[in-house]
Design an enzyme around this catalytic site. Structure first.
Site, PDB file in Angstrom:
ATOM      1  N   HIS A  27       0.847  -1.193   0.000  1.00 43.04           N
ATOM      2  CA  HIS A  27       0.000   0.000   0.000  1.00 43.04           C
ATOM      3  C   HIS A  27       0.885   1.247   0.000  1.00 43.04           C
ATOM      4  O   HIS A  27       1.916   1.307   0.659  1.00 43.04           O
ATOM      5  CB  HIS A  27      -0.986  -0.004   1.173  1.00 43.04           C
ATOM      6  CG  HIS A  27      -0.359  -0.026   2.529  1.00 43.04           C
ATOM      7  ND1 HIS A  27       0.053   1.116   3.171  1.00 43.04           N
ATOM      8  CD2 HIS A  27      -0.078  -1.048   3.355  1.00 43.04           C
ATOM      9  CE1 HIS A  27       0.552   0.803   4.345  1.00 43.04           C
ATOM     10  NE2 HIS A  27       0.495  -0.514   4.482  1.00 43.04           N
TER      11      HIS A  27
ATOM     12  N   ASP B  71       2.403   5.966 -21.974  1.00 43.21           N
ATOM     13  CA  ASP B  71       2.230   5.897 -23.421  1.00 43.21           C
ATOM     14  C   ASP B  71       3.536   5.406 -24.047  1.00 43.21           C
ATOM     15  O   ASP B  71       4.551   5.241 -23.364  1.00 43.21           O
ATOM     16  CB  ASP B  71       1.771   7.248 -23.988  1.00 43.21           C
ATOM     17  CG  ASP B  71       2.739   8.391 -23.742  1.00 43.21           C
ATOM     18  OD1 ASP B  71       3.971   8.169 -23.757  1.00 43.21           O
ATOM     19  OD2 ASP B  71       2.259   9.523 -23.559  1.00 43.21           O
TER      20      ASP B  71
ATOM     21  N   GLY C  46      -0.757  10.557 -22.363  1.00 42.98           N
ATOM     22  CA  GLY C  46      -1.487   9.331 -22.072  1.00 42.98           C
ATOM     23  C   GLY C  46      -0.937   8.537 -20.902  1.00 42.98           C
ATOM     24  O   GLY C  46      -1.235   7.353 -20.765  1.00 42.98           O
TER      25      GLY C  46
END
Length: 140
Positions: free
Chosen positions: A22, A30, A130
């Site tokens: 965690h 991208d 992206g």
């Protein structure tokens, strides 16, 4: 092959997702992202789109609920974002639960986070800006 695990998730990616604790972060980048010069472990997912991988991993991956779990790069001054990229990612991530807000940070802050990430997954994504960072949460 394993039941209920998408064939888009390679054995290497599945191992990384399981090893993350965690608070650890993973980048889905991208095709143009300079992942190999960043330092962390790099996983290749050539030919796959980020949104498809997000949809595949989200049933297995708990997002952090204490800190913003989704981060994307903000556009450089004078450049424009394509809003459909974020919309597509949000849709993929909302397959399990409502998608948290996506925080935008500048390019160099994103690169700093990437250097500290647990891993970077390079995809075949061609969308400008992206890249998305996911912060892992505690599995209930």
């Amino acid at each position: 092959m394993l039941k209920t695990i998408s064939p888009l998730i390679s054995p290497e990616l599945l191992k990384v997702l399981a090893e993350m604790g965690h608070g650890d972060e993973i980048i889905f980048s991208d095709a143009h992202f300079p992942a190999h010069s960043m330092g962390p472990q790099v996983i290749r997912a050539d030919g796959l789109r980020v949104s498809d991988l997000l949809q595949a991993i989200i049933p297995l991956f708990e997002l952090d609920s204490y800190a913003p779990p989704l981060v994307m790069m903000a556009a450089v001054e004078g450049d424009a974002l394509d809003p459909t990229v974020e919309q597509c990612y949000r849709q993929a991530l909302s397959a399990q639960a409502p998608c948290p807000d996506i925080v935008r940070i500048d390019r160099f802050a994103f690169y700093d986070r990437a250097q500290k990430a647990f891993a970077i997954v390079i995809t075949g994504e061609r969308a400008k800006y992206g890249n998305i960072l996911l912060k892992k949460g505690v599995t209930p």
